[in-house]
Design a protein around this motif. Sequence first.
Motif, PDB file in Angstrom:
ATOM      1  N   TYR A   1      -0.611  -4.251  -5.591  1.00  0.00           N
ATOM      2  CA  TYR A   1      -0.142  -2.893  -5.291  1.00  0.00           C
ATOM      3  C   TYR A   1      -1.337  -1.953  -5.268  1.00  0.00           C
ATOM      4  O   TYR A   1      -2.118  -1.921  -6.222  1.00  0.00           O
ATOM      5  CB  TYR A   1       0.864  -2.440  -6.344  1.00  0.00           C
ATOM      6  N   ARG A   2      -1.484  -1.203  -4.185  1.00  0.00           N
ATOM      7  CA  ARG A   2      -2.618  -0.281  -4.065  1.00  0.00           C
ATOM      8  C   ARG A   2      -2.139   1.113  -3.698  1.00  0.00           C
ATOM      9  O   ARG A   2      -1.411   1.294  -2.721  1.00  0.00           O
ATOM     10  CB  ARG A   2      -3.585  -0.769  -2.986  1.00  0.00           C
ATOM     11  N   MET A   3      -2.548   2.091  -4.476  1.00  0.00           N
ATOM     12  CA  MET A   3      -2.327   3.488  -4.135  1.00  0.00           C
ATOM     13  C   MET A   3      -3.585   3.999  -3.437  1.00  0.00           C
ATOM     14  O   MET A   3      -4.694   3.828  -3.953  1.00  0.00           O
ATOM     15  CB  MET A   3      -2.060   4.306  -5.398  1.00  0.00           C
ATOM     16  N   VAL A   4      -3.435   4.610  -2.253  1.00  0.00           N
ATOM     17  CA  VAL A   4      -4.596   5.132  -1.542  1.00  0.00           C
ATOM     18  C   VAL A   4      -4.390   6.613  -1.237  1.00  0.00           C
ATOM     19  O   VAL A   4      -3.262   7.113  -1.209  1.00  0.00           O
ATOM     20  CB  VAL A   4      -4.880   4.352  -0.238  1.00  0.00           C
ATOM     21  N   PHE A   5      -5.498   7.302  -0.982  1.00  0.00           N
ATOM     22  CA  PHE A   5      -5.473   8.733  -0.688  1.00  0.00           C
ATOM     23  C   PHE A   5      -6.380   9.019   0.505  1.00  0.00           C
ATOM     24  O   PHE A   5      -7.287   8.237   0.818  1.00  0.00           O
ATOM     25  CB  PHE A   5      -5.942   9.537  -1.902  1.00  0.00           C
ATOM     26  N   ALA A   6      -6.140  10.146   1.144  1.00  0.00           N
ATOM     27  CA  ALA A   6      -6.951  10.524   2.305  1.00  0.00           C
ATOM     28  C   ALA A   6      -8.429  10.594   1.963  1.00  0.00           C
ATOM     29  O   ALA A   6      -9.287  10.307   2.807  1.00  0.00           O
ATOM     30  CB  ALA A   6      -6.481  11.866   2.863  1.00  0.00           C
ATOM     31  N   THR A   7      -8.747  10.947   0.719  1.00  0.00           N
ATOM     32  CA  THR A   7     -10.149  11.067   0.316  1.00  0.00           C
ATOM     33  C   THR A   7     -10.910   9.766   0.543  1.00  0.00           C
ATOM     34  O   THR A   7     -12.118   9.780   0.757  1.00  0.00           O
ATOM     35  CB  THR A   7     -10.250  11.469  -1.160  1.00  0.00           C
ATOM     36  N   GLY A   8     -10.184   8.645   0.516  1.00  0.00           N
ATOM     37  CA  GLY A   8     -10.834   7.362   0.744  1.00  0.00           C
ATOM     38  C   GLY A   8     -11.254   7.142   2.178  1.00  0.00           C
ATOM     39  O   GLY A   8     -12.010   6.207   2.472  1.00  0.00           O
ATOM     40  N   GLY A   9     -10.779   7.994   3.096  1.00  0.00           N
ATOM     41  CA  GLY A   9     -11.122   7.834   4.503  1.00  0.00           C
ATOM     42  C   GLY A   9     -11.918   8.971   5.098  1.00  0.00           C
ATOM     43  O   GLY A   9     -12.363   8.884   6.249  1.00  0.00           O
ATOM     44  N   PHE A  10     -12.140  10.048   4.337  1.00  0.00           N
ATOM     45  CA  PHE A  10     -12.828  11.218   4.899  1.00  0.00           C
ATOM     46  C   PHE A  10     -14.254  10.918   5.344  1.00  0.00           C
ATOM     47  O   PHE A  10     -14.768  11.548   6.266  1.00  0.00           O
ATOM     48  CB  PHE A  10     -12.824  12.374   3.893  1.00  0.00           C
ATOM     49  N   ARG A  11     -14.897   9.975   4.696  1.00  0.00           N
ATOM     50  CA  ARG A  11     -16.273   9.655   5.095  1.00  0.00           C
ATOM     51  C   ARG A  11     -16.321   8.988   6.473  1.00  0.00           C
ATOM     52  O   ARG A  11     -17.400   8.794   7.036  1.00  0.00           O
ATOM     53  CB  ARG A  11     -16.931   8.759   4.056  1.00  0.00           C
ATOM     54  N   ASN A  12     -15.163   8.628   7.016  1.00  0.00           N
ATOM     55  CA  ASN A  12     -15.096   7.962   8.313  1.00  0.00           C
ATOM     56  C   ASN A  12     -14.673   8.901   9.443  1.00  0.00           C
ATOM     57  O   ASN A  12     -14.258   8.440  10.511  1.00  0.00           O
ATOM     58  CB  ASN A  12     -14.130   6.775   8.244  1.00  0.00           C
TER      59      ASN A  12
ATOM     60  N   ILE B   1       0.848  -1.196   0.000  1.00  0.00           N
ATOM     61  CA  ILE B   1       0.000   0.000   0.000  1.00  0.00           C
ATOM     62  C   ILE B   1       0.880   1.240   0.000  1.00  0.00           C
ATOM     63  O   ILE B   1       1.833   1.347   0.778  1.00  0.00           O
ATOM     64  CB  ILE B   1      -0.931  -0.004   1.220  1.00  0.00           C
ATOM     65  N   ASP B   2       0.546   2.183  -0.852  1.00  0.00           N
ATOM     66  CA  ASP B   2       1.381   3.360  -1.085  1.00  0.00           C
ATOM     67  C   ASP B   2       0.526   4.623  -1.037  1.00  0.00           C
ATOM     68  O   ASP B   2      -0.665   4.594  -1.369  1.00  0.00           O
ATOM     69  CB  ASP B   2       2.036   3.219  -2.464  1.00  0.00           C
ATOM     70  N   ILE B   3       1.137   5.726  -0.621  1.00  0.00           N
ATOM     71  CA  ILE B   3       0.432   7.018  -0.631  1.00  0.00           C
ATOM     72  C   ILE B   3       1.249   8.082  -1.354  1.00  0.00           C
ATOM     73  O   ILE B   3       1.020   9.280  -1.178  1.00  0.00           O
ATOM     74  CB  ILE B   3       0.103   7.501   0.800  1.00  0.00           C
ATOM     75  N   ASN B   4       2.191   7.642  -2.189  1.00  0.00           N
ATOM     76  CA  ASN B   4       3.117   8.568  -2.850  1.00  0.00           C
ATOM     77  C   ASN B   4       2.957   8.451  -4.360  1.00  0.00           C
ATOM     78  O   ASN B   4       3.591   7.611  -5.005  1.00  0.00           O
ATOM     79  CB  ASN B   4       4.552   8.238  -2.432  1.00  0.00           C
TER      80      ASN B   4
END
Length: 309
Positions: free
Chosen positions: A251-262, A233-236
């Motif tokens: 391989y997964r790219m994630v962003f803060a937007t994926g967690g804002f609903r929480n 998992i990567d955030i860069n």
Amino acid sequence: MKRVQFSRYGGPEEMSLAEYSLPALEPRRVRVRVKAAAINPLDWKIRRGVMKFVTGNRFPQGMGSDFAGIVDEVGTAVTDVRVGDEVFGTVEIKRQGAFAEVVDADARLVAPKPAALSFSEAACLPIPFATAWAAIVGAARAGSESRIFIHGCSGAVGSSAVQLAQACGAQVSGACGEASLASVELAGVRPAFTYPDKTSFAAYGPYDAVFDTLGTLDVAEGLAMLKSGGRFIDINPTPGRMLRGFISGRYRMVFATGGFRNLREIARLACEGKIHVSIGLEAPFTDALTVIRNAELGRRPAGRIVLIM
């Protein structure tokens, strides 16, 4: 009203504390009188132009993402936030401006501030914990049987990921700088390694998930540390890493937007003591330019830095 802003992309010298006026309030947005705003590396990365493919070339642009404060005004389509509510939240990358007396925010990115949390504590939650949530709860699907390795486990996102993984019952190990080794061990990272000790932390695997918060762990090395079915998992988001994300199912790219609903769930965990923030400095808004510059140049205390309005 005053805010920290910049009129072109560049270094700290481009910042100023200036007068500004907010546009007319849109139906699904809220105005919040800021009481505290937390500093994140994202804030100066945006000013440097790292995200200019998103932020564009319209100036001046405000700085600051995460905030907590009191609602001043609500849009006509907003039904779950009222004037006078104590809230915390963040703003979109395209509409930065939390380092300000008043911020205009999308109501969907705002949540009630629990009475048990100070404004400073609440302001420190959104980006680090939303990012960690997207990685640990979303992509890694952490549970009681999970073994998770966090590369960069002492930073704001890394320490948030450690806490969320532990709250899910996962076994957490990780790598950090030599100076942070004792503190991450105290936080329950077992075992904790230093960055140069790649052979040891790779040998301690395989892991269900490897979360690289820094973008400095070679992707091939990270993938080699995984169990069958595990995820790197990567955030860069560099172009090369983004391309790797399209061609590798592990391989997964994630962003803060994926967690804002929480955000509400994150606040609940904070109230229950399952996650917490460490604040190293609370500084007055009038000192914002100096404080941001020092943080950007590495002259900062351990813990989060918060501007107090």
